[in-house]
Design a protein around this motif. Structure first.
Motif, short mmCIF file in Angstrom:
data_model
loop_
_atom_site.label_atom_id
_atom_site.label_comp_id
_atom_site.label_asym_id
_atom_site.label_seq_id
_atom_site.Cartn_x
_atom_site.Cartn_y
_atom_site.Cartn_z
N THR A 165 0.84 -1.20 0.00
CA THR A 165 0.00 0.00 0.00
C THR A 165 0.87 1.24 0.00
OG1 THR A 165 -0.13 -0.08 2.43
CG2 THR A 165 -1.93 -1.09 1.20
N GLY A 166 0.32 2.33 -0.52
CA GLY A 166 1.01 3.61 -0.53
C GLY A 166 0.92 4.32 0.80
N PRO A 167 1.59 5.48 0.93
CA PRO A 167 1.61 6.20 2.20
C PRO A 167 0.22 6.61 2.70
CG PRO A 167 3.31 7.03 0.73
CD PRO A 167 2.47 6.09 -0.08
N PHE A 168 -0.67 7.07 1.80
CA PHE A 168 -1.99 7.52 2.23
C PHE A 168 -2.81 6.37 2.81
CE2 PHE A 168 -6.53 8.30 1.30
CZ PHE A 168 -6.72 9.42 2.10
N LEU A 169 -2.84 5.25 2.10
CA LEU A 169 -3.60 4.10 2.57
C LEU A 169 -2.98 3.52 3.84
CD1 LEU A 169 -6.14 2.57 1.84
CD2 LEU A 169 -4.77 1.01 0.45
N THR A 170 -1.66 3.56 3.92
CA THR A 170 -0.98 3.09 5.14
C THR A 170 -1.40 3.92 6.34
OG1 THR A 170 0.93 2.33 3.86
CG2 THR A 170 1.26 2.66 6.21
N ALA A 171 -1.50 5.25 6.14
CA ALA A 171 -1.95 6.13 7.23
C ALA A 171 -3.39 5.81 7.62
CB ALA A 171 -1.82 7.59 6.80
N GLN A 172 -4.23 5.48 6.64
CA GLN A 172 -5.62 5.11 6.94
C GLN A 172 -5.68 3.81 7.75
OE1 GLN A 172 -7.59 5.33 2.97
NE2 GLN A 172 -8.95 6.79 3.97
N PHE A 173 -4.82 2.87 7.42
CA PHE A 173 -4.79 1.62 8.18
C PHE A 173 -4.31 1.87 9.62
CE2 PHE A 173 -4.78 -0.76 4.05
CZ PHE A 173 -5.90 -1.53 4.32
N THR A 174 -3.43 2.83 9.80
CA THR A 174 -3.03 3.21 11.16
C THR A 174 -4.21 3.77 11.93
OG1 THR A 174 -0.79 3.72 10.38
CG2 THR A 174 -1.43 4.61 12.51
N THR A 175 -5.00 4.62 11.26
CA THR A 175 -6.22 5.15 11.88
C THR A 175 -7.17 4.04 12.27
OG1 THR A 175 -6.03 7.18 10.57
CG2 THR A 175 -8.18 6.70 11.54
N MET A 176 -7.37 3.09 11.38
CA MET A 176 -8.23 1.95 11.68
C MET A 176 -7.71 1.17 12.89
SD MET A 176 -9.21 -1.28 9.24
CE MET A 176 -9.97 -2.75 9.94
N ILE A 217 6.01 6.26 8.46
CA ILE A 217 4.57 5.98 8.34
C ILE A 217 4.31 4.48 8.44
CG2 ILE A 217 2.59 6.08 6.78
CD1 ILE A 217 3.67 8.68 5.69
N ARG A 218 5.12 3.69 7.73
CA ARG A 218 4.93 2.24 7.78
C ARG A 218 5.33 1.67 9.14
NH1 ARG A 218 6.94 1.08 3.13
NH2 ARG A 218 4.99 0.82 2.03
N TYR A 219 6.36 2.25 9.75
CA TYR A 219 6.79 1.82 11.08
C TYR A 219 5.66 2.00 12.09
CZ TYR A 219 9.26 2.19 15.59
OH TYR A 219 9.65 2.06 16.90
N LEU A 220 5.00 3.17 12.05
CA LEU A 220 3.90 3.41 12.97
C LEU A 220 2.72 2.48 12.67
CD1 LEU A 220 2.70 5.06 15.27
CD2 LEU A 220 1.96 6.77 13.58
N ALA A 221 2.48 2.21 11.38
CA ALA A 221 1.39 1.30 11.02
C ALA A 221 1.67 -0.11 11.56
CB ALA A 221 1.22 1.26 9.51
N TYR A 222 2.90 -0.59 11.39
CA TYR A 222 3.25 -1.91 11.92
C TYR A 222 3.10 -1.95 13.44
CZ TYR A 222 5.07 -4.24 7.75
OH TYR A 222 5.19 -4.87 6.54
N LEU A 223 3.58 -0.90 14.10
CA LEU A 223 3.50 -0.85 15.56
C LEU A 223 2.04 -0.83 16.02
CD1 LEU A 223 5.36 -0.67 18.03
CD2 LEU A 223 5.15 1.82 17.90
N SER A 224 1.21 -0.08 15.30
CA SER A 224 -0.21 0.02 15.66
C SER A 224 -0.91 -1.31 15.49
CB SER A 224 -0.89 1.10 14.79
OG SER A 224 -0.29 2.36 14.97
N TRP A 225 -0.65 -2.00 14.39
CA TRP A 225 -1.33 -3.27 14.15
C TRP A 225 -0.79 -4.39 15.03
CZ3 TRP A 225 -5.84 -4.35 12.21
CH2 TRP A 225 -6.46 -3.38 11.43
#
Length: 335
Positions: free
Chosen positions: A23-34, A166-174
């Motif tokens: 996924t791109g940066p925008f969608l990755t940020a949305q997955f972090t929000t989710m 951005i991806r680091y935060l997404a991984y940490l969040s999930w």
């Protein structure tokens, strides 16, 4: 630990890696929000679905976690790793949740809802009175720590791509979602979870059976508060800001609606509700813009559609999306 939640956690981790690496940066940020919505909704569905306590103040508890993380990250010389900072923010919110839970332990139904509603209204105003320490109306800028070198090297070795913040935060969040959901799933199946359900179904009978009603309610509130604090800290990191406007009463109401949409007492439903809360408003706003509406009109269209979807799901699937899916699957198996 039961085998099923552990296997689901491993499967979920594989899915997270596959999705985030494509996924791109925008969608990755949305997955972090989710992810942070899912953590907050998971804690709330335990409180409301399993223990029967209705809280309208979880947005305020998220603010406690967000400001705790922001203050811990304020100094660039902070030596604490990011996971430890998230854990500390969660513990601070646990302590606040314990105070609120003890005060609200004797309240039920609309009285508890009213008390937590007052909390949701009061807490966002605290930074205005302590503007020097908490940034006032503008809030605190949240510094995103550097990615550990060993982790960046390991990620590049496994995926062949540089690990962005951005991806680091997404991984940490999930990863936090998976850990929290496994713990909540096991807790709900334990004696503690059975006590919560007993108090929800018939508190008088539960008290006669020897269950301490006050302690049981406080424990459920504390667990839920910890989830909200962790979600708030991740939200502040994602937005790079902890400000009063981000934790208004609307946030608490949206969390309740996400739990209702997904299905009370269901962690799968909490995940579904978080997905709707994350992806439906931008989708509706984009569709409104494509239809010729102005940006302001399209932005106001999103809450309307979200409200209509909530009403439809309540009418057509009173048990939420998760309950409706289970019922549909059961019918197909019996047909």
């Amino acid at each position: 630990m039961p085998r099923k939640p552990l296997l689901l956690a491993l499967a979920g981790l594989v899915v997270v890696v596959l999705v985030l690496e494509n996924t791109g940066p925008f969608l990755t940020a949305q997955f972090t929000t989710m992810a942070y919505f899912a953590i907050a909704a998971g804690g709330l569905t335990v409180l409301t679905g399993l223990n029967g306590q209705l809280s309208l103040g979880h947005g305020a508890l998220m603010a406690v976690g967000a400001y705790s993380a922001a203050l811990l990250l304020k100094s660039p010389e902070s030596a604490l790793p990011l996971p430890v900072i998230l854990l500390v923010a969660m513990v601070i919110t646990l302590a606040v949740g314990a105070l609120v839970g003890v005060a609200a332990a004797r309240l039920h139904g609309p009285y508890l809802a009213g008390a937590t509603l007052a909390l949701a209204v009061a807490v966002p105003g605290i930074p205005l009175f302590f503007g020097e320490a908490l940034g006032g109306e503008q809030g605190l800028t949240v510094r995103m720590p550097e990615i550990p070198g060993w982790l960046a090297d390991a990620a590049y070795f496994v995926t062949g791509q540089d690990l962005t913040r951005i991806r680091y935060l997404a991984y940490l969040s999930w990863l936090a979602v998976i850990v929290v959901f496994v713990l909540l799933a096991n807790l709900s199946r334990s004696r503690v979870g059975r006590d919560w359900q007993a108090v929800r179904d018939e508190d008088v009978a539960a008290g006669l059976a020897g269950i301490d009603l006050g302690r049981t309610r406080v424990l459920a509130f504390v667990v839920s508060a910890g989830c909200a604090g962790l979600a708030g800290a991740l939200m502040a990191l994602s937005a790079r800001l902890a400000a009063p406007s981000g934790f208004a009463l609307t946030l608490s109401l949206l969390l309740v609606s996400a739990v209702v949409l997904g299905g009370l007492g269901s962690l799968t439903g909490a995940l579904a509700g978080a997905a709707l809360l994350t992806f439906l408003p931008p989708l509706v706003t984009g569709a409104g813009t494509d239809l010729g509406l102005s940006d302001v009109q399209a932005a106001h269209l999103a809450p309307l559609i979200y409200g209509l979807v909530t009403v439809l799901i309540v009418l057509l699937a009173p048990a939420g999306l998760a309950g409706g899916l289970r019922k549909l699957t059961h019918r197909r198996r019996n047909s």
